[in-house]
Design a protein around this motif. Sequence first.
Motif, PDB file in Angstrom:
ATOM      1  N   VAL A   1       0.855  -1.188   0.000  1.00 21.08           N
ATOM      2  CA  VAL A   1       0.000   0.000   0.000  1.00 21.08           C
ATOM      3  C   VAL A   1       0.894   1.242   0.000  1.00 21.08           C
ATOM      4  N   PRO A   2       0.672   2.180  -0.937  1.00 21.76           N
ATOM      5  CA  PRO A   2       1.475   3.410  -0.939  1.00 21.76           C
ATOM      6  C   PRO A   2       1.245   4.210   0.337  1.00 21.76           C
ATOM      7  N   ALA A   3       2.264   4.895   0.781  1.00 25.13           N
ATOM      8  CA  ALA A   3       2.168   5.661   2.027  1.00 25.13           C
ATOM      9  C   ALA A   3       1.092   6.739   1.941  1.00 25.13           C
ATOM     10  N   TRP A   4       0.901   7.347   0.777  1.00 24.03           N
ATOM     11  CA  TRP A   4      -0.073   8.433   0.675  1.00 24.03           C
ATOM     12  C   TRP A   4      -1.494   7.927   0.896  1.00 24.03           C
ATOM     13  N   ARG A   5      -1.783   6.686   0.457  1.00 26.39           N
ATOM     14  CA  ARG A   5      -3.112   6.118   0.704  1.00 26.39           C
ATOM     15  C   ARG A   5      -3.334   5.890   2.195  1.00 26.39           C
ATOM     16  N   ALA A   6      -2.332   5.327   2.837  1.00 21.08           N
ATOM     17  CA  ALA A   6      -2.451   5.046   4.267  1.00 21.08           C
ATOM     18  C   ALA A   6      -2.569   6.338   5.070  1.00 21.08           C
ATOM     19  N   ARG A   7      -1.845   7.363   4.660  1.00 19.81           N
ATOM     20  CA  ARG A   7      -1.900   8.629   5.393  1.00 19.81           C
ATOM     21  C   ARG A   7      -3.277   9.283   5.273  1.00 19.81           C
ATOM     22  N   SER A   8      -3.950   9.108   4.135  1.00 18.59           N
ATOM     23  CA  SER A   8      -5.297   9.666   4.000  1.00 18.59           C
ATOM     24  C   SER A   8      -6.272   8.970   4.937  1.00 18.59           C
ATOM     25  N   VAL A   9      -6.088   7.669   5.158  1.00 16.51           N
ATOM     26  CA  VAL A   9      -6.922   6.936   6.117  1.00 16.51           C
ATOM     27  C   VAL A   9      -6.619   7.419   7.532  1.00 16.51           C
ATOM     28  N   ALA A  10      -5.331   7.570   7.851  1.00 14.54           N
ATOM     29  CA  ALA A  10      -4.941   8.023   9.186  1.00 14.54           C
ATOM     30  C   ALA A  10      -5.486   9.419   9.472  1.00 14.54           C
ATOM     31  N   GLU A  11      -5.462  10.311   8.478  1.00 12.70           N
ATOM     32  CA  GLU A  11      -5.988  11.658   8.654  1.00 12.70           C
ATOM     33  C   GLU A  11      -7.468  11.614   9.028  1.00 12.70           C
ATOM     34  N   THR A  12      -8.203  10.694   8.405  1.00 13.15           N
ATOM     35  CA  THR A  12      -9.638  10.576   8.682  1.00 13.15           C
ATOM     36  C   THR A  12      -9.898  10.010  10.072  1.00 13.15           C
ATOM     37  N   THR A  13      -9.167   8.972  10.458  1.00 14.87           N
ATOM     38  CA  THR A  13      -9.409   8.359  11.768  1.00 14.87           C
ATOM     39  C   THR A  13      -8.944   9.264  12.912  1.00 14.87           C
ATOM     40  N   ILE A  14      -7.927  10.078  12.678  1.00 17.02           N
ATOM     41  CA  ILE A  14      -7.463  11.001  13.720  1.00 17.02           C
ATOM     42  C   ILE A  14      -8.520  12.049  14.019  1.00 17.02           C
ATOM     43  N   HIS A  15      -9.131  12.600  12.961  1.00 13.21           N
ATOM     44  CA  HIS A  15     -10.024  13.746  13.112  1.00 13.21           C
ATOM     45  C   HIS A  15     -11.495  13.376  13.000  1.00 13.21           C
ATOM     46  N   SER A  16     -11.814  12.114  13.225  1.00  8.65           N
ATOM     47  CA  SER A  16     -13.218  11.704  13.193  1.00  8.65           C
ATOM     48  C   SER A  16     -13.991  12.366  14.329  1.00  8.65           C
ATOM     49  N   THR A  17     -15.233  12.728  14.048  1.00  2.00           N
ATOM     50  CA  THR A  17     -16.124  13.295  15.059  1.00  2.00           C
ATOM     51  C   THR A  17     -17.408  12.476  15.094  1.00  2.00           C
ATOM     52  N   PRO A  18     -17.724  11.842  16.250  1.00  3.68           N
ATOM     53  CA  PRO A  18     -16.928  11.774  17.489  1.00  3.68           C
ATOM     54  C   PRO A  18     -15.650  10.965  17.299  1.00  3.68           C
ATOM     55  N   ALA A  19     -14.723  11.104  18.246  1.00  8.72           N
ATOM     56  CA  ALA A  19     -13.421  10.458  18.143  1.00  8.72           C
ATOM     57  C   ALA A  19     -13.568   8.943  18.181  1.00  8.72           C
ATOM     58  N   LEU A  20     -12.748   8.251  17.389  1.00  6.26           N
ATOM     59  CA  LEU A  20     -12.760   6.795  17.356  1.00  6.26           C
ATOM     60  C   LEU A  20     -11.931   6.238  18.510  1.00  6.26           C
ATOM     61  N   THR A  21     -12.490   5.272  19.220  1.00  7.64           N
ATOM     62  CA  THR A  21     -11.718   4.561  20.238  1.00  7.64           C
ATOM     63  C   THR A  21     -10.688   3.684  19.546  1.00  7.64           C
ATOM     64  N   ARG A  22      -9.809   3.095  20.334  1.00  7.21           N
ATOM     65  CA  ARG A  22      -8.789   2.227  19.738  1.00  7.21           C
ATOM     66  C   ARG A  22      -9.433   1.014  19.079  1.00  7.21           C
ATOM     67  N   GLU A  23     -10.504   0.471  19.691  1.00  4.44           N
ATOM     68  CA  GLU A  23     -11.193  -0.679  19.111  1.00  4.44           C
ATOM     69  C   GLU A  23     -11.886  -0.289  17.811  1.00  4.44           C
ATOM     70  N   ALA A  24     -12.491   0.892  17.790  1.00  2.00           N
ATOM     71  CA  ALA A  24     -13.162   1.350  16.578  1.00  2.00           C
ATOM     72  C   ALA A  24     -12.154   1.589  15.455  1.00  2.00           C
ATOM     73  N   ALA A  25     -11.002   2.166  15.791  1.00  2.00           N
ATOM     74  CA  ALA A  25      -9.965   2.360  14.780  1.00  2.00           C
ATOM     75  C   ALA A  25      -9.473   1.018  14.248  1.00  2.00           C
TER      76      ALA A  25
END
Length: 474
Positions: free
Chosen positions: A125-149
């Motif tokens: 998986v290219p790093a840019w794809r993974a970073r776009s997923v990480a950006e979404t899970t970091i700033h999700s509203t409401p915040a994602l728990t570790r289990e939800a992530a």
Amino acid sequence: MIETLAGPGAGEADAITASDLLASIRAERLAENAAAARQLDLAARWADLHPPESIHSAAAFTVPGTDHEEPLAGEGCPLVAEFCVAELGTVLGISSTSAKKLIGHALELRHRLPRLWAQVQSGHVPAWRARSVAETTIHSTPALTREAAGFVDAQVAAVAGRIGPAQLDRLVAETIKRFDLADLDPAADPEDGYLSVDPRHVTLHDDDVHFAGTMRWEAELDIADSLDLDQTLSRKAAEQKALGSTESLDVRRAKALGDLARTQTALELHVAGAGATSRDDMPAAREVVLHAHVDVSTRTTSDGEQTVFGPTGRLEERQRLVLLDQLKSWCGDSRTKVTIKPVIDLNAELSTPGYAIPDQVREQVILRDRTCVFPFCTRPARGCDVDHVVEYDHHAEADGRSQPGPTTTRNLACLCRFHHRLKTHSAWRYRMTANGCFEWTSPHGHRYRRDRTGTTSINGPDPDPPGIPRPRRP
């Protein structure tokens, strides 16, 4: 027939086939992805070496459009000393904000999205794809728990990271519903399901300015609000045509939207000035102030000297290009108040005997520096602190000593609040080598020159580095 490609003047030995060229391009892309994955790993390891210390707060994101900050990454990720991001950013040639994002994405992937992290490191998986997923899970509203992530991680990893923005938004909404995270958000309605994630927004894409001096807006509105706005813009566009405008419908609708903003601002200022009481929950009306700078020259003609304005200028707000024709149209509007300030000589040295910085001195420093003078920082100078490069000694006069850090333009510089604190509380140091030219030295001895043209890395280590703080592992 085999097709060959060769550069001008290349011999037969230099010719390569189209297949060879495609193979080379593919190899370069694989190398680029591998380097990006390695950079993520190194960023995470850099964070490991810099846990929060006594003088450091935990690094956080400033969220656009809000007045609060969020952690670098989600629940379960380690905290990071905020000042460590500056040195990483300067080495990479990016801003401190971009370096924060890089570290945050690396920690989010390694600690909360481990399957996706493993796929990035293995090259699947290219790093840019993974970073776009990480950006979404970091700033999700409401915040994602570790289990939800972890649930999001499993779903995305199953398709090797090939997921679009719309699919990712639906997956996060499903995760919020599945893990009852909406119950943790007092503003959410548990009966809404997918609607617990409100898609409404109005976004200005100010990083993409057209050569014609325009910016792009993107909005998601309520249905009723959308229809009302569409009807109003259509009516205003028709009025412009009736008054003789020959511009296209799209241009007239765009002008109508700007006219609505100016009319509303003027109305609120009129009401406030009339002494009417406004609701406490309504923002106070204010004027929109733009600072435009245009080059002016004098040309001698048969009729005498003539003042000539350049066709383009610079708008301080967001450091954007502005056309002279645009300025003329703004000034011609009956609701525009134009203030012409006297020209300030940026090469003159202004000073004051005390510590407080007079308005004229502050304005000269702002116009000279334009932005925060820390390497690669682009924060506009008008919103920065004005710092004494050499610290002002408040006890010098009482002790009969000369002032080591006088309040003069040759000892003042614009620093945003983050880099002002970094200069004060860390081993970073800088000096002014010429008017408006600064040389910075990082704790590890890396040196950078910052002037009106940008940031340049200075080759060779500093013979006397400020001192490298001893890293502590968590």
